[in-house]
Design an enzyme around this catalytic site. Structure first.
Site, PDB file in Angstrom:
ATOM      1  N   ASP A 406      13.460  -8.342  -2.513  1.00 11.11           N
ATOM      2  CA  ASP A 406      13.725  -7.019  -3.083  1.00 11.11           C
ATOM      3  C   ASP A 406      14.768  -7.178  -4.187  1.00 11.11           C
ATOM      4  OD1 ASP A 406      13.731  -4.254  -3.359  1.00 11.11           O
ATOM      5  OD2 ASP A 406      15.261  -3.971  -1.822  1.00 11.11           O
ATOM      6  N   GLU A 409      14.285  -7.400  -9.865  1.00  9.23           N
ATOM      7  CA  GLU A 409      13.928  -7.076 -11.278  1.00  9.23           C
ATOM      8  C   GLU A 409      14.751  -7.897 -12.260  1.00  9.23           C
ATOM      9  OE1 GLU A 409      14.630  -4.849  -8.898  1.00  9.23           O
ATOM     10  OE2 GLU A 409      12.531  -4.404  -8.476  1.00  9.23           O
ATOM     11  N   ASP A 483      10.436   2.324  -4.155  1.00  6.04           N
ATOM     12  CA  ASP A 483      11.065   3.464  -3.483  1.00  6.04           C
ATOM     13  C   ASP A 483      10.369   4.788  -3.774  1.00  6.04           C
ATOM     14  OD1 ASP A 483      12.737   1.629  -2.463  1.00  6.04           O
ATOM     15  OD2 ASP A 483      14.413   2.077  -3.809  1.00  6.04           O
TER      16      ASP A 483
HETATM   17  C1  GLC Z   1      15.678  -0.932  -2.052  1.00  6.72           C
HETATM   18  C2  GLC Z   1      14.269  -1.224  -1.563  1.00  6.72           C
HETATM   19  C3  GLC Z   1      14.068  -0.616  -0.202  1.00  6.72           C
HETATM   20  C4  GLC Z   1      15.123  -1.159   0.743  1.00  6.72           C
HETATM   21  C5  GLC Z   1      16.514  -0.884   0.207  1.00  6.72           C
HETATM   22  C6  GLC Z   1      17.595  -1.538   1.040  1.00  6.72           C
HETATM   23  O1  GLC Z   1      15.836   0.414  -2.275  1.00  6.72           O
HETATM   24  O2  GLC Z   1      13.317  -0.784  -2.462  1.00  6.72           O
HETATM   25  O3  GLC Z   1      12.778  -0.872   0.283  1.00  6.72           O
HETATM   26  O4  GLC Z   1      14.978  -0.585   2.008  1.00  6.72           O
HETATM   27  O5  GLC Z   1      16.623  -1.380  -1.109  1.00  6.72           O
HETATM   28  O6  GLC Z   1      17.446  -2.899   1.096  1.00  6.72           O
END
Ligand code: GLC
Length: 792
Positions: A406, A409, A483
């Site tokens: 995650d 980017e 998200d």
């Molecule tokens: C980001 C991700 C989400 C995750 C959060 C905490 O917002 O997109 O899926 O739960 O970070 O790690």
């Protein structure tokens, strides 16, 4: 001030596309060296190379001979095709068996025709150009009948005609709405459908890129902030062939481990070991199938990657082992930011070995993410990718086989949302700024993680989920769409978004089921889970401080229905797995827009609220609240309501009933669909396979089923099983033939059942010429189904 009315202050002039660009000018000369044809023009240089018979690459550099180095997206090789070249007074024609590139001299314009003379791409008033800022642009003619698909992860409807889009990997917590453009993935690839025939273009430029299919009526353009104009044209002529040609260059996904196709449960966060154990017990007690549980950022020691918080997860190893024993996998999150902490070994190593991204002047770049001030591995260096991959031994030693990437980017908590674009990437000795390589950061983190996990797992398949990526991301990871929110609108949005990801080479994708942010409702959860049954990736995930979203969170009625559809996932798994293998081989996605199968049917061109699973199944989810019916478009042929066996005529719209327990599903007459059985997880071997045969008026139906061990790479060495079922009807008799391939994998099921729908009782059925069945034959008068069970 962009979110106040100041944004429309009369003094704010918008720059229009094409401004200040200087055309490449007229042809001056050309040379040929092996498979490369190089042109010089008044204001630039252009190379044309045939990668293979279906794919041609055009590269323009305004200052010098174009570099023929490719981005990280490309893994396919040039086949060394030497074209025929003819120069006339007005043009130069470069020909192979399948394609003809016509370069007109004054002005320098490129058109590409296929060997039937069909113009695939054409330049008109404008062609290629650049400006003093180093931006490059290319204009192509847009036909009245052109429709556009692909472009990766975008909001909006299926057909992208009339859109302007930007590629710049961006962490967008909110909003995801029709105005939201750049999201987490950048896939500068698209397919044009023109009067039933398709071609594709991949603009392989990793800088910030823009596509404009809006500003002009008969022209579209793509441009980049820097770098070369570098694009590939794929001949098609079908959408499937374009996808095949594109994934020859950028790769297809490996076949995922079967557990990755089961139902996954996540939450930001399951914060303690105890919470995870209780969660798992709930699934087991309630007999709700589940294959994976996710650990979000709370599992770590102050968000340090490659650690577990000892208080919250005191016995992580036994947790993973205990879960593995009951057939459930743990998938921990791993973000790229490494906490700045001189006592943290990963940080120490990264600093000592020069593994972190730095400014030209030598100082490490730091950005604020979950762990606070953090450094970021420079994944453009192969050494760093190896290091990072190797570090995953921490997880595999605990018995973990899947990872969730995650914030790659990379996302940073600052105004620009990302790394300073002035940061340099070492790029294995070919240093480039972050501005140039931003869009591939996530892809390369994916490569590092996937390859590292693969090595550690000694022949077992790994599963990687990623948020960010670039073209080619499918080689390493499944993509979830970030998200989203628990809005009906976001459920609606997920359909075209996932269909277009599929049309961009990413077959393995899906949204957070139930919605991530905001509070979901029982009804939304049911409808979203129904849709999730058929999204290639199926995970329920929700954010901190939102209502709980596990299947039982809204009382028994909701639990019963979410459970029903999670179970359906396992019932449909043999079909889904077969389609995953097809996607692995051909690049054709599992979840398909109808236009992919019916490209001449005008009703499909922008059909954004229903989709296909393979070529014979239409799924039409309910996407609005308190709705118990919807309009479904069924293309040519006849279609069977999966739940009632009612036959519906195609080529028209139908109003279908869909009470809360029904997800409308339609099967094309003349097809066969395999079903498995409901199980707690994919770890339970399949013991019975059922083929549903929908012959209807048709005399013939067939199906090719794919199966393997679901766990290893044995499939690369022929450890596979393929079964071809052919069903033929002739005056009162139905003969079913079952042919097995010579792959060396022996499947686990022992019973095979054939359910013949809409069948009369007196029909004589033979299986491989025999009319005696090892197990059973039943006829159900109420449903007109004949069921025959045999042994395999
Ligand atoms: C980001 C991700 C989400 C995750 C959060 C905490 O917002 O997109 O899926 O739960 O970070 O790690």
């Amino acid at each position: 001030m962009q979110d106040t009315s100041f944004a429309i202050h009369p003094g704010t002039k918008k720059q229009s596309i094409g401004e200040n660009f200087k055309d490449i000018g007229a042809f001056t000369s050309y040379t040929v060296e092996e498979d490369v044809v190089s042109f010089k023009t008044e204001n630039g240089f252009v190379s044309v190379i045939f990668y293979n018979n279906h794919t041609v690459r055009v590269t323009m550099n305004q200052k010098q001979q174009p570099s023929l180095k490719t981005s990280f997206a490309i893994i396919g090789n040039r086949e060394g095709i030497i074209p025929n070249i003819n120069e006339n007074e007005n043009d130069v024609q470069i020909k192979t068996n399948d394609l003809n590139v016509i370069v007109t001299k004054k002005p320098f314009r490129i058109s590409i025709n296929d060997n039937d003379g069909r113009a695939i791409v054409e330049e008109g008033k404008n062609g290629m150009a650049s400006n003093e800022n180093g931006e490059v642009i290319c204009f192509k003619k847009m036909d009245e009948y052109d429709h556009f698909y692909g472009f990766g992860e975008k909001t909006g409807f299926l057909n992208k005609r009339g859109e302007k889009m930007e590629m710049w990997n961006t962490d967008v917590y909110a909003p995801h709405n029709p105005e939201t453009d750049a999201l987490y993935q950048s896939i500068p690839f698209f397919i044009t459908l023109r009067e039933g025939l398709a071609h594709g273009i991949f603009f392989d430029n990793t800088w910030r890129t823009h596509f404009d299919l809006k500003s002009e009526k008969d022209t579209y353009s793509f441009k980049a902030e820097g770098g070369q104009l570098d694009y590939y044209v794929f001949r098609g002529p079908t959408i499937k062939e374009v996808l095949n040609q594109y994934t020859k260059l950028t790769g297809t996904m490996p076949i995922p481990p079967k557990w990755a196709l089961g139902y996954h449960q996540s939450r930001y966060s399951y914060e303690t070991e105890e919470e995870v154990r209780t969660l798992v017990n709930n699934f087991l007690e309630k007999k709700i199938p589940v294959d994976a549980i996710y650990l979000d950022i709370h599992y770590m020691n102050e968000y340090r990657v490659f650690t577990f918080d000892q208080d919250r997860f005191p016995t992580a190893k036994s947790l993973v082992e205990d879960l593995n024993k009951v057939g459930i996998k743990i998938v921990p999150i791993v973000d790229p930011g490494v906490k700045e902490d001189p006592e943290y070994p990963i940080y120490q190593e990264g600093v000592r070995e020069n593994y972190f991204c730095k400014y030209l002047e030598g100082n490490i770049y730091f950005g604020d993410v979950w762990p606070g001030n953090s450094a970021f591995p420079d994944f453009t260096n192969s050494k760093v990718r190896n290091w990072w991959g190797q570090k995953h031994k921490f997880y595999t030693d605990l018995g973990i086989a899947g990872i969730w990437n995650d914030m790659n980017e990379p996302a940073i908590f600052n105004e620009t949302k990302t790394m300073d674009i002035k940061v340099m990437h070492e790029n294995d000795g070919d240093p480039k700024t972050h501005r140039e390589l931003h869009n591939v950061y996530g892809l390369l983190m994916g490569e590092a993680t996937y390859e590292g996990m693969k090595k550690q797992l000694n022949g077992k398949r790994t599963f990687l989920l990623t948020r960010a990526g670039y073209a080619g991301v499918q080689r390493y990871a499944s993509v979830w769409t970030g998200d989203n929110r628990s809005f009906w609108e976001h459920l609606q949005l997920a359909l075209p978004m996932c269909m277009n990801l599929g049309m961009s080479g990413v077959a393995f994708c899906g949204p957070d089921v139930g919605g991530f942010a905001h509070d979901t409702s029982g009804e939304l959860l049911i409808r979203w889970t129904q849709f999730g049954t058929f999204t290639p990736y199926f995970r329920n995930h929700s954010a901190i401080n939102t209502v709980r979203q596990e299947p039982w969170s809204f009382g028994e009625d909701v639990e019963v229905l979410t459970k029903k559809y999670i179970e359906q996932r396992y019932v449909w798994l043999p079909h889904l797995y077969t389609l995953f293998q097809e996607a692995h081989k051909t690049g054709v996605p599992v979840m398909r827009p109808l236009v992919l199968e019916y490209p001449t049917d005008v009703n499909t061109f922008n059909l954004s609220d229903q989709f296909m699973i393979g070529e014979n199944v239409i799924v039409a989810p309910i996407l609005t609240p308190t709705t118990k019916h919807r309009v479904v478009y069924l293309p040519e042929g006849r279609w069977i309501n999966y739940w009632t066996d009612e036959i519906l005529e195609g080529n028209t719209h139908h109003l279908v009933e869909a009470p809360i327990d029904i997800l409308p599903i339609f099967i094309k007459e003349g097809s066969i669909i395999p079903h498995g059985t409901v199980k707690q997880s994919t770890a339970t071997p399949e013991d019975e396979l059922t083929y549903h045969i929908y012959l209807g008026k048709d005399k013939y139906a067939s199906y090719r089923l794919y199966e393997d061990d679901g766990q290893t790479f044995g499939y690369e060495n022929g450890e596979t099983f393929e079964q071809e079922i052919v069903c033929e009807k002739e005056q009162g008799t139905i003969s079913i033939s079952v042919r097995e391939s010579n792959g060396s994998y022996d499947p686990t099921w022992t019973k095979e059942t054939f359910v013949i729908h809409a069948c009369s009782e007196d029909v004589v059925v033979s299986i491989n010429g025999e009319e005696v069945y090892a197990v059973d034959k039943k006829y159900d008068h109420a449903t007109n189904k004949l069921t025959i069970t045999t042994l395999r």
